[in-house]
Design a protein around this motif. Structure first.
Motif: not given
Length: 485
Positions: A377-389
């Motif tokens: 869940s942390i890895q997924t969240a990190f990817q989603e935020v990075s993609d959003g930025l």
């Protein structure tokens, strides 16, 4: 009996601090301490962490969108189910927690019986009765090794996870309503653009038809003009369908009909959303409800190991009552009719074919699974935020380039139209300019929608905001009926 009860109570109090739950250690974060950097992410600025949490009303500026979100928070059925599930888990926790206390009950019984003479010891028919009234406890487990407390802790952590599940549902609902509203607004804008373009194509077709009638335009020119009209009609039907479906999707999210005054035709404005700061530290991902939910489930699995360990030890339970018994109902509460019953039992596991060991192994495996899910869940969240930025920075560049492209196509269209009307260029160049302008305008609206949607998704990826949560409180699960709407 009083000495026995007192001894058991003292022993229970002495061992009440005994717990076999392993010490909980939060797993290390499996991602970097900062988000990716580079040209796709823009300048690396430090986020200013405010003292209060940023709410969705501060992020979504459009009053119509705010009202739609508020309506959805009241009427959406998925959110209502999530709130009721929270109530259900609170009730389950209270049920499990009640096992820590003895269940006291008052019982009264009465029996009248006639025995025929051939079954009576005296050879005569007899009628007898027995009445009793007692107050006591039944099968109360003395939690000497913390098994019941471990199960209570597991239920409590599961309740906490359900609270985060409700928050996650609410966060997704806010984002989904915003995206549905933006999609409807964009499709309505595309529909208006198509209607205006179709009118322009029809005017061009009439002009070409008149030119063909006088022998200036060829049949090929007329056919090409008609092709543009029919192509625009196809697009018109497509966007009419999309607008209708967008309204239906928004109505489902709202849980009620869509107010016409809130979704009136208007373009996608530039100030619909608050701009998110860059350079956000990865620790803010701990605010995401799905990560918190995964951690609470991990704590529940950790507590379950304590219950599995306690199962290896003896189980002591107590049944006792005191009251009055009599053969006649009229003498039930007279002197000398007092009675009591005391029956402690102990169960010691000796041989169970490895069942207890397998249960403990299963609990440990479940904890390992929860650890992996928490890390994922942390890895997924990190990817989603990075993609959003990355999407925010690149969409800004893409939008500016697309606006310049639309401006260039508008100049091309004006020049082509002037040259066509003065007879310098053929109809083919004019039609190409029309189609290029229409396509560029469509792409600009689509890119603008994608950019706004990416901002909403980034807001969601950050857990509903971008600042530290300084004062979030979780309701007491021991208080019933506080979550249902």
């Amino acid at each position: 009996m009083r000495k026995s009860l007192l001894s058991l109570a003292i022993a229970s109090l002495m061992l009440s601090g005994c717990s076999l739950i392993p010490e909980y250690l939060q797993p290390a974060s499996p991602v970097a301490q900062a988000y990716p950097q580079g040209p796709a992410y823009g300048p690396n600025e430090s986020a200013q962490v405010a003292e209060a949490e940023q709410g969705w009303r501060q992020f979504f500026h459009d009053p119509a969108l705010q009202q739609l979100i508020q309506t959805a928070l009241v009427n959406n059925r998925d959110l209502r189910v999530a709130a009721l599930n929270l109530d259900a888990y609170a009730a389950q926790y209270r049920i499990q927690r009640s096992e820590l206390f003895p269940k006291v009950s008052a019982d009264g019984t009465g029996v009248r019986q006639r025995v025929p003479g051939d079954l009576s010891q005296t050879g005569k028919a007899t009628t007898s009765g027995q009445y009793s009234a007692t107050l006591g406890v039944s099968a109360y487990e003395l939690d000497l090794f913390g098994r019941v407390r471990s199960l209570s802790e597991e239920a409590l952590q599961t309740y906490f996870s359900s609270e985060q599940a409700r928050r996650s549902t609410q966060l997704s609902l806010v984002a989904n309503v915003a995206n549905a509203y933006l999609t409807l607004t964009a499709d309505q804008e595309l529909l208006r653009l198509t209607q205006e373009t179709l009118k322009t194509y029809e005017d061009s077709l009439k002009l070409t038809q008149r030119s063909n009638d006088v022998g200036v335009a060829s049949a090929l020119d007329l056919s090409q003009a008609r092709t543009s009209v029919e192509s625009a009609r196809v697009a018109l039907a497509q966007y009419q369908r999309l607008v209708a479906q967008d309204r239906n999707n928004l109505a489902l999210l709202l849980g009620t009909s869509v107010p016409d005054d809130l979704v009136a035709n208007k373009p996608l404005a530039d100030d619909l959303l608050e701009e998110l700061p860059a350079g956000l530290p990865s620790e803010l991902l701990q605010r995401r409800p799905d990560i918190l939910q995964a951690e609470f489930l991990l704590k529940a699995a950790n507590a379950n190991i304590g219950a599995a360990r306690a199962a290896f030890f003896p189980t002591i339970s107590l049944t006792a009552n005191a009251g009055s018994s009599s053969a006649d109902l009229s003498n039930l509460f007279k002197g000398g009719s007092g009675s009591w019953y005391f029956s402690p039992t102990i169960s010691i596991p000796i041989f169970n074919a490895g069942e207890l060991k397998a249960s403990l192994d299963y609990s440990k495996i479940q904890k390992d699974i929860r650890v992996a899910q928490y890390e994922k869940s942390i890895q997924t969240a990190f990817q989603e935020v990075s993609d959003g930025l990355a999407a925010r920075q690149t969409y800004n560049q893409q939008l500016q380039a697309q606006r310049d492209f639309v401006t260039a196509n508008q100049d091309y269209y004006r020049l082509a139209e002037r040259r066509y009307r003065t007879g310098i260029d053929s109809n083919l160049t004019f039609l190409d300019a029309q189609r290029s302008l229409f396509s560029a305008q469509q792409a600009l609206i689509t890119d603008r929608l994608a950019q706004l949607t990416s901002e909403v998704n980034l807001y969601k990826a950050l857990g509903g905001g971008w600042v530290e949560n300084t004062g979030q409180k979780t309701a007491d699960p021991a208080t019933p009926g506080q979550f249902s709407e």
